[in-house]
Design an enzyme around this catalytic site. Structure first.
Site, PDB file in Angstrom:
ATOM      1  N   LYS A   4       0.849  -1.206   0.000  1.00  0.00           N
ATOM      2  CA  LYS A   4       0.000   0.000   0.000  1.00  0.00           C
ATOM      3  C   LYS A   4       0.884   1.255   0.000  1.00  0.00           C
ATOM      4  O   LYS A   4       0.684   2.162  -0.811  1.00  0.00           O
ATOM      5  CB  LYS A   4      -0.887   0.026   1.225  1.00  0.00           C
ATOM      6  CG  LYS A   4      -1.506   1.378   1.546  1.00  0.00           C
ATOM      7  CD  LYS A   4      -2.394   1.379   2.772  1.00  0.00           C
ATOM      8  CE  LYS A   4      -1.686   1.755   4.031  1.00  0.00           C
ATOM      9  NZ  LYS A   4      -1.459   3.200   4.252  1.00  0.00           N
ATOM     10  N   ASN A   5       1.859   1.302   0.896  1.00  0.00           N
ATOM     11  CA  ASN A   5       2.619   2.541   1.071  1.00  0.00           C
ATOM     12  C   ASN A   5       3.654   2.777  -0.014  1.00  0.00           C
ATOM     13  O   ASN A   5       4.231   3.866  -0.091  1.00  0.00           O
ATOM     14  CB  ASN A   5       3.264   2.563   2.455  1.00  0.00           C
ATOM     15  CG  ASN A   5       2.208   2.718   3.545  1.00  0.00           C
ATOM     16  OD1 ASN A   5       1.047   3.020   3.253  1.00  0.00           O
ATOM     17  ND2 ASN A   5       2.597   2.463   4.774  1.00  0.00           N
ATOM     18  N   CYS A  18      -4.840   7.742   9.437  1.00  0.00           N
ATOM     19  CA  CYS A  18      -5.055   7.178  10.771  1.00  0.00           C
ATOM     20  C   CYS A  18      -4.869   8.242  11.858  1.00  0.00           C
ATOM     21  O   CYS A  18      -3.973   9.080  11.783  1.00  0.00           O
ATOM     22  CB  CYS A  18      -4.070   6.044  11.017  1.00  0.00           C
ATOM     23  SG  CYS A  18      -4.422   4.603  10.020  1.00  0.00           S
ATOM     24  N   ARG A  50       0.076  14.566  13.196  1.00  0.00           N
ATOM     25  CA  ARG A  50       0.405  14.390  11.766  1.00  0.00           C
ATOM     26  C   ARG A  50       0.425  15.731  11.016  1.00  0.00           C
ATOM     27  O   ARG A  50      -0.288  15.934  10.037  1.00  0.00           O
ATOM     28  CB  ARG A  50      -0.561  13.399  11.112  1.00  0.00           C
ATOM     29  CG  ARG A  50      -0.589  12.072  11.858  1.00  0.00           C
ATOM     30  CD  ARG A  50      -1.224  10.977  11.099  1.00  0.00           C
ATOM     31  NE  ARG A  50      -0.278  10.403  10.121  1.00  0.00           N
ATOM     32  CZ  ARG A  50      -0.606   9.380   9.336  1.00  0.00           C
ATOM     33  NH1 ARG A  50      -1.822   8.887   9.389  1.00  0.00           N
ATOM     34  NH2 ARG A  50       0.266   8.879   8.485  1.00  0.00           N
ATOM     35  N   ASP A  54       4.681   0.802  12.044  1.00  0.00           N
ATOM     36  CA  ASP A  54       3.461   0.202  11.482  1.00  0.00           C
ATOM     37  C   ASP A  54       3.255  -1.231  11.937  1.00  0.00           C
ATOM     38  O   ASP A  54       2.228  -1.836  11.613  1.00  0.00           O
ATOM     39  CB  ASP A  54       3.498   0.245   9.947  1.00  0.00           C
ATOM     40  CG  ASP A  54       3.352   1.657   9.434  1.00  0.00           C
ATOM     41  OD1 ASP A  54       3.553   1.877   8.235  1.00  0.00           O
ATOM     42  OD2 ASP A  54       3.065   2.543  10.254  1.00  0.00           O
ATOM     43  N   ARG A  56      -8.764  -0.391   4.551  1.00  0.00           N
ATOM     44  CA  ARG A  56      -7.969   0.623   3.844  1.00  0.00           C
ATOM     45  C   ARG A  56      -6.630   0.076   3.413  1.00  0.00           C
ATOM     46  O   ARG A  56      -6.027   0.535   2.433  1.00  0.00           O
ATOM     47  CB  ARG A  56      -7.734   1.839   4.759  1.00  0.00           C
ATOM     48  CG  ARG A  56      -8.920   2.747   4.950  1.00  0.00           C
ATOM     49  CD  ARG A  56      -8.512   3.998   5.717  1.00  0.00           C
ATOM     50  NE  ARG A  56      -7.271   4.515   5.205  1.00  0.00           N
ATOM     51  CZ  ARG A  56      -6.273   4.965   5.989  1.00  0.00           C
ATOM     52  NH1 ARG A  56      -6.390   4.946   7.297  1.00  0.00           N
ATOM     53  NH2 ARG A  56      -5.153   5.427   5.460  1.00  0.00           N
TER      54      ARG A  56
HETATM   55  C1  EPZ Z   1       4.024   7.175   6.279  1.00  0.00           C
HETATM   56  O1  EPZ Z   1       3.225   8.165   6.902  1.00  0.00           O
HETATM   57  C2  EPZ Z   1       3.155   5.933   6.193  1.00  0.00           C
HETATM   58  N1  EPZ Z   1       1.962   6.217   5.397  1.00  0.00           N
HETATM   59  C3  EPZ Z   1       2.732   5.511   7.596  1.00  0.00           C
HETATM   60  O2  EPZ Z   1       2.002   4.297   7.470  1.00  0.00           O
HETATM   61  C4  EPZ Z   1       3.991   5.236   8.424  1.00  0.00           C
HETATM   62  O3  EPZ Z   1       3.605   4.932   9.740  1.00  0.00           O
HETATM   63  C5  EPZ Z   1       4.882   6.486   8.428  1.00  0.00           C
HETATM   64  O4  EPZ Z   1       5.186   6.874   7.064  1.00  0.00           O
HETATM   65  C6  EPZ Z   1       6.190   6.254   9.162  1.00  0.00           C
HETATM   66  O5  EPZ Z   1       6.869   5.192   8.595  1.00  0.00           O
HETATM   67  C7  EPZ Z   1       2.042   6.155   4.051  1.00  0.00           C
HETATM   68  O6  EPZ Z   1       3.091   5.922   3.488  1.00  0.00           O
HETATM   69  C8  EPZ Z   1       0.758   6.403   3.299  1.00  0.00           C
HETATM   70  P1  EPZ Z   1       6.036  10.582   8.419  1.00  0.00           P
HETATM   71  P2  EPZ Z   1       3.737   9.707   6.952  1.00  0.00           P
HETATM   72  O7  EPZ Z   1       5.891  11.822   7.627  1.00  0.00           O
HETATM   73  O8  EPZ Z   1       4.435  10.037   5.688  1.00  0.00           O
HETATM   74  C9  EPZ Z   1       5.986  13.817  11.854  1.00  0.00           C
HETATM   75  C10 EPZ Z   1       0.171   2.862   7.742  1.00  0.00           C
HETATM   76  O9  EPZ Z   1      -0.204   2.290   8.785  1.00  0.00           O
HETATM   77  N2  EPZ Z   1       5.836  14.792  10.767  1.00  0.00           N
HETATM   78  O10 EPZ Z   1       7.267   9.774   8.284  1.00  0.00           O
HETATM   79  O11 EPZ Z   1       2.614  10.557   7.375  1.00  0.00           O
HETATM   80  C11 EPZ Z   1       4.726  12.983  12.044  1.00  0.00           C
HETATM   81  O12 EPZ Z   1       3.779  13.664  12.841  1.00  0.00           O
HETATM   82  C12 EPZ Z   1       0.596   4.313   7.806  1.00  0.00           C
HETATM   83  O13 EPZ Z   1       0.264   2.331   6.633  1.00  0.00           O
HETATM   84  C13 EPZ Z   1       5.906  16.146  11.066  1.00  0.00           C
HETATM   85  O14 EPZ Z   1       6.107  16.533  12.217  1.00  0.00           O
HETATM   86  O15 EPZ Z   1       4.798   9.613   8.140  1.00  0.00           O
HETATM   87  C14 EPZ Z   1       5.245  11.752  12.709  1.00  0.00           C
HETATM   88  O16 EPZ Z   1       5.390  11.991  14.090  1.00  0.00           O
HETATM   89  C15 EPZ Z   1       0.324   4.939   9.164  1.00  0.00           C
HETATM   90  N3  EPZ Z   1       5.748  17.045  10.052  1.00  0.00           N
HETATM   91  C16 EPZ Z   1       6.615  11.564  12.068  1.00  0.00           C
HETATM   92  O17 EPZ Z   1       6.973  12.844  11.514  1.00  0.00           O
HETATM   93  C17 EPZ Z   1       5.536  16.644   8.760  1.00  0.00           C
HETATM   94  O18 EPZ Z   1       5.422  17.516   7.871  1.00  0.00           O
HETATM   95  C18 EPZ Z   1       6.643  10.515  10.952  1.00  0.00           C
HETATM   96  O19 EPZ Z   1       5.764  10.950   9.953  1.00  0.00           O
HETATM   97  C19 EPZ Z   1       5.465  15.259   8.483  1.00  0.00           C
HETATM   98  C20 EPZ Z   1       5.619  14.347   9.498  1.00  0.00           C
END
Ligand code: EPZ
Length: 424
Positions: A22-23, A116, A121, A305, A397
């Protein structure tokens, strides 16, 4: 309301092939917007997030066909640069369209992404990174308007290896003028897969898989046909189910090379694993050993995850385990549902302490997010008695036919897709 019903307490035996990632697929679908032509992605799972992304691409004028796991996207002529509000808010990946759309046509309108509820986020790292390439933003409520008369390569330093922010900047950089360097880039396999596809489309990207990505902008991209890798999180979910239930299972089409940390955790719980190519054989006595301490980390560390699924599995160990969640501040919601099944879990800020008593009992529980829902499936499979899981649209999803997969391993599980079927 969509639900799953499980009669638990059975060992799992059999084999199954793991769905496409998915990701990986979601940002790859966004990348198709960068090509004024045809882009084909194979091994695409039929899940709600893919259906939602198809609706977004269609609304932009991209003609999309999904047949037998293959997506064919014709983005020759886009008719809009505005994502429909109804779909943008349904998943996190809608934010990925921003970088691709600005890269393609210099402007984009979207809305604050969904996804989620596992923390705040924010999207500040996305915005700051794109601003470095010359994108300007007008934000009004949850409406985000992005423009760039001209995208110019720049140096982007990410203070945290955000997966989505890394993907967004890459998508905006591939058609920009000049070179973009992303320092502190995320190294997740899904980014490797995205860069592999973009390079097949003619993009110039170096440092793939490292924390420093260098993208030299090109004038245009070309048609390509790629196959998505297997879903490492879905694979880890099914391995954990065998660890909790006991039994023996063979998983095929599994991205073993991307699963080091998850496989290590399986061994720490006493499971025996044999892997060859894209196949993993797991054997378990159904009494996982406790893990005194483990923390989630950016790749190649233990994936956030898989944290909820590990928490559920450790409820079936005998002894104390603890998990520190370092990525999302709100990713322990599932503990409240596991407690309804008799779990003894104490949450202290970002640390969960699990007092494993060797078993749980079935109960009426509710999925609160995608991976938390999958964790409840694991708990229901291994618990004594019947478990009814409500709000399973969260699970659908990201898992394509989870009940069919698990029935192939001998599970007694049935699904009612409810309104999730209409959303697809
Ligand atoms: C991706 O989400 C994945 N989703 C998530 O999988 C996964 O948990 C996550 O990466 C971490 O590996 C998809 O790929 C669709 P991040 P993403 O930006 O991109 C903070 C699942 O279960 N952050 O790496 O949203 C954020 O709040 C999903 O399949 C900021 O502060 O994750 C978090 O604490 C859930 N500012 C951390 O970074 C930003 O602009 C990691 O977020 C962006 C993120």
């Amino acid at each position: 309301m969509s639900f799953l019903e499980i009669n638990g307490g059975r060992n799992l035996y059999g084999s199954l092939s793991v769905q496409g990632s998915k990701n990986a697929v979601l940002p790859m679908m966004a990348a198709a917007l960068l090509n004024k032509g045809i882009t084909v992605i194979q091994n695409v799972p039929y899940i709600l997030d893919v259906c939602h992304m198809i609706k977004i691409l269609n609304a932009l004028g991209c003609r999309v066909k999904y047949e037998n796991g293959t997506l064919t996207m014709d983005a020759s002529c886009l008719t809009s640069h505005e994502l429909p509000w109804a779909w943008a808010g349904k998943m996190r990946s809608s934010i990925m369209i921003l970088g691709a759309l600005v890269g393609r046509c210099g402007e984009a309108v979207t809305y604050y992404p969904g996804g989620c509820s596992i923390g705040a986020r924010p999207i500040d790292l996305h915005v700051e990174g794109l601003k470095k390439l010359g994108v300007t933003f007008d934000v009004e409520g949850d409406r985000i308007e992005a423009r760039a008369a001209r995208l110019v390569g720049a140096c982007v330093d990410l203070p945290f290896p955000s997966v989505g922010a890394t993907e967004n900047v890459v998508l905006a950089a591939v058609l920009a003028d000049g070179e973009t360097c992303i320092r502190g880039a995320a190294r997740e396999p899904e980014i490797v897969e995205l860069c592999r596809m973009l390079r097949q489309m003619g993009a110039c990207i170096d440092g793939v898989g490292s924390g420093i990505l260098r993208i030299r902008g090109v004038k245009r991209l070309r048609d390509c046909c790629v196959s998505a890798c297997g879903d490492r999180i879905v694979a880890a979910t099914y391995l954990m189910a065998v660890a909790a239930c006991g039994g023996e299972a063979m998983l095929t089409e599994t991205p073993v090379s991307y699963m080091g940390a998850s496989l290590d955790v399986m061994r720490r719980m006493g499971c025996r694993l044999k892997s060859e190519g894209d196949r993993v054989l797991v054997l378990s006595d159904g009494e996982p050993s406790p893990i005194p301490f483990i923390r989630t980390e950016p790749y190649p560390g233990f994936p956030t995850d898989v944290q909820s699924q590990l928490m559920a599995t450790l409820c079936f160990s005998r002894g104390n385990s603890s998990i520190q969640e370092t990525i999302f501040e709100g990713r322990f919601n599932t503990a409240l549902e596991l407690k309804k099944m008799g779990a003894d879990i104490i949450i202290d800020n970002r640390l969960a302490v699990i007092h494993g008593a060797g078993n749980l009992h079935g109960a009426l529980v509710e999925a609160r997010d995608l991976r938390g829902g999958a964790a409840l499936v694991i708990a229901g499979l291994a618990a004594e008695g019947k478990t009814h899981i409500d709000s399973c649209c969260h699970i659908f999803r990201g898992y394509a036919g989870i009940e069919t997969d698990l029935r192939q391993l001998g599970a007694d599980i049935r699904a009612d897709y409810g309104q999730a079927a209409q959303q697809a």
